[in-house]
Design a protein around this motif. Structure first.
Motif, PDB file in Angstrom:
ATOM      1  N   PRO A  96       0.731  -1.089   0.112  1.00  0.00           N
ATOM      2  CA  PRO A  96       0.141   0.155  -0.270  1.00  0.00           C
ATOM      3  C   PRO A  96       0.884   0.858   0.010  1.00  0.00           C
ATOM      4  N   PHE A  97       0.528   2.502  -0.385  1.00  0.00           N
ATOM      5  CA  PHE A  97       0.510   4.066  -0.516  1.00  0.00           C
ATOM      6  C   PHE A  97       0.702   3.665   1.092  1.00  0.00           C
ATOM      7  N   VAL A  98       1.891   3.911   2.030  1.00  0.00           N
ATOM      8  CA  VAL A  98       1.671   4.162   3.252  1.00  0.00           C
ATOM      9  C   VAL A  98       2.295   5.594   3.734  1.00  0.00           C
ATOM     10  N   LEU A  99       1.544   6.989   4.299  1.00  0.00           N
ATOM     11  CA  LEU A  99       1.070   7.487   4.923  1.00  0.00           C
ATOM     12  C   LEU A  99       1.303   7.997   6.451  1.00  0.00           C
ATOM     13  N   GLU A 100       2.404   8.866   6.072  1.00  0.00           N
ATOM     14  CA  GLU A 100       3.256   9.210   7.604  1.00  0.00           C
ATOM     15  C   GLU A 100       2.533  10.617   7.246  1.00  0.00           C
ATOM     16  N   ALA A 101       1.600  10.882   8.287  1.00  0.00           N
ATOM     17  CA  ALA A 101       0.721  12.401   8.942  1.00  0.00           C
ATOM     18  C   ALA A 101       1.042  13.264   9.399  1.00  0.00           C
ATOM     19  N   LYS A 102       1.591  14.590   9.043  1.00  0.00           N
ATOM     20  CA  LYS A 102       2.242  15.654   9.560  1.00  0.00           C
ATOM     21  C   LYS A 102       1.123  16.165  10.528  1.00  0.00           C
ATOM     22  N   GLN A 103       1.664  17.344  11.542  1.00  0.00           N
ATOM     23  CA  GLN A 103       0.523  17.534  12.344  1.00  0.00           C
ATOM     24  C   GLN A 103      -0.087  18.904  11.648  1.00  0.00           C
ATOM     25  N   GLY A 104      -1.483  18.780  11.740  1.00  0.00           N
ATOM     26  CA  GLY A 104      -2.117  19.675  10.798  1.00  0.00           C
ATOM     27  C   GLY A 104      -2.764  19.312   9.916  1.00  0.00           C
ATOM     28  N   GLU A 105      -3.619  19.710   9.363  1.00  0.00           N
ATOM     29  CA  GLU A 105      -4.301  19.783   8.075  1.00  0.00           C
ATOM     30  C   GLU A 105      -3.378  20.278   6.525  1.00  0.00           C
ATOM     31  N   HIS A 106      -3.276  18.645   5.782  1.00  0.00           N
ATOM     32  CA  HIS A 106      -2.509  18.528   4.625  1.00  0.00           C
ATOM     33  C   HIS A 106      -3.283  17.786   3.703  1.00  0.00           C
ATOM     34  N   SER A 107      -3.277  18.292   2.299  1.00  0.00           N
ATOM     35  CA  SER A 107      -3.025  17.531   1.307  1.00  0.00           C
ATOM     36  C   SER A 107      -2.234  16.474   0.738  1.00  0.00           C
ATOM     37  N   TYR A 108      -2.791  15.204   1.567  1.00  0.00           N
ATOM     38  CA  TYR A 108      -0.932  13.973   0.341  1.00  0.00           C
ATOM     39  C   TYR A 108      -1.509  13.402  -0.336  1.00  0.00           C
ATOM     40  N   TRP A 109      -0.957  14.101  -1.922  1.00  0.00           N
ATOM     41  CA  TRP A 109      -0.603  13.199  -2.990  1.00  0.00           C
ATOM     42  C   TRP A 109      -0.536  11.792  -3.387  1.00  0.00           C
ATOM     43  N   ILE A 110      -1.416  10.982  -3.306  1.00  0.00           N
ATOM     44  CA  ILE A 110      -1.785   9.252  -3.659  1.00  0.00           C
ATOM     45  C   ILE A 110      -1.503   9.581  -4.890  1.00  0.00           C
ATOM     46  N   SER A 111      -1.693   9.816  -6.271  1.00  0.00           N
ATOM     47  CA  SER A 111      -1.415   8.891  -7.304  1.00  0.00           C
ATOM     48  C   SER A 111      -2.359   9.970  -8.922  1.00  0.00           C
ATOM     49  N   SER A 112      -1.400   9.840  -9.434  1.00  0.00           N
ATOM     50  CA  SER A 112      -1.508  11.141 -10.681  1.00  0.00           C
ATOM     51  C   SER A 112      -1.406  10.440 -11.785  1.00  0.00           C
TER      52      SER A 112
END
Length: 367
Positions: A96-112
């Protein structure tokens, strides 16, 4: 001048390449599908106080969706910047795509570069409440793309009350490696999650690393924690048990009690055998009060609390007493063998434990 031209050429190429990558990652127009959309399938104790930003805190809480288009990004608002998520696209569970969250609100690109047509998505919380909660704000899709009807919710239901073993602490670590890294805590490959997938059951996991029934490595214990909506520490939030009733409940506790009472001598005065058995009975009865008809499996292991018969015997005695005194026939025991490995179980051990638990539940529930 020639030297300057030679220097500028590679810089120009790098700039053009960066622009190409940026264009690939961000389509010309995207649309945010907010978290309140009816086509999201939420699983677990999710806090919907703010429907536009539901909060995930328990390990294994998840969001599933089906969608169209070639672009995908996830918008999260993380409390502490310590959480990890599996982003599973089109059923790719092993990588899978393993997402490491940053503190606060962010948009995380997964795939284009997703193919044209329909796709599936699962956002799965690998970590637990001690890493904080995360608000889901929605998905960003390509312009014109949309959500489709979500997958069907499983009809079978399973719930686990446990500690670090049930959370999946350290399960992705090397056998000779560290045991505490957040990046190697993956509830998706914990024994309970594997069992639930084997049985096509919806799973709620109520677990906290270090927790016990009588004593924990911190000031609160499971009898004070099990009924919370939020998994972030000991708090005043309350889960509404009537909104989701499991068919099967697994209680895998007493590992931390065994360490803290017998080895560390942290609970004073040290409880005698009868007090240990009664504490276990009291907690199981609190679960039974919420779920009068559920099958309750009292488990232990696979760490060293099952290295000998002492702590398993407390559980066996408690179950026998409840079956007799309370006429409770929907109580059983399952013990996961200690392999001699001194750290948290790795994925191979979780798979073996899941095989044992799956077989037991299949036979017991005729699933």
């Amino acid at each position: 001048m020639k030297h300057i031209v030679k220097l500028l050429l590679p810089l120009a190429v790098c700039w053009l390449w960066s622009c190409a990558l940026a264009a690939q990652a961000e389509p010309a127009a995207t649309n945010l599908i907010g978290a309140a959309h009816a086509y999201y399938l939420y699983t677990g104790r999710v806090d919907f106080s703010d429907k536009q930003a539901p909060r995930l805190s328990w390990p294994g809480t998840s969001i599933k969706a089906n969608f169209t288009g070639t672009y995908l990004a996830v918008v999260l608002d993380d409390e502490l910047g310590k959480n990890y998520f599996n982003i599973i696209v089109d059923g790719e569970t092993r990588h899978p795509f393993v997402l490491e969250a940053k503190q606060g609100e962010h948009s995380y690109w997964i795939s284009s570069t997703l193919g044209e047509g329909e796709h599936s998505l699962e956002i799965y919380k690998r970590t637990e409440g001690e890493e904080g909660s995360t608000a889901f704000k929605g998905l960003v899709l390509a312009n014109g793309a949309r959500l489709l009807l979500p997958p069907e919710r499983p009809k079978r239901r399973m719930e686990i009350y446990g500690d670090s073993i049930s959370s999946g602490m350290g399960n992705e670590g090397a056998d000779n490696g560290a045991d505490h890294l957040l990046s190697e805590k993956n509830h998706y490959w914990a024994y309970g999650a594997i069992t639930a997938r084997n049985l096509n059951a919806e799973l709620h996991t109520i677990s906290q690393s270090g927790i016990g029934i009588m004593i924990s490595w911190f000031p609160f214990i499971m009898p004070q924690f099990y009924d919370q909506l939020s998994a972030v520490g000991n708090n005043d939030s309350r889960w509404n048990f009537s909104q989701w009733t499991p068919d099967v409940v697994v209680i895998n506790l007493f590992q931390n009690d065994s360490w803290l009472i017998d080895r560390e001598k942290k609970l004073q005065p040290i409880p005698d055998d009868e007090q240990r058995i009664q504490a276990y009975i009291d907690f199981v009865r609190s679960i039974r009060a919420q779920y009068p008809k559920a099958e309750i499996i009292c488990a232990l292991g696979s760490m060293d609390a099952t290295a000998n018969d002492k702590w398993p015997d407390y559980i066996k005695t408690a179950v026998a007493r409840m079956r007799k005194d309370n006429k409770d026939e929907k109580l059983d025991t399952v013990f996961f063998d200690f392999t001699g490995y001194g750290q948290h179980p790795r994925i191979a051990q979780h798979k073996a434990n899941a095989e044992k638990l799956t077989a037991f539940i299949r036979e017991k529930m005729r699933w």
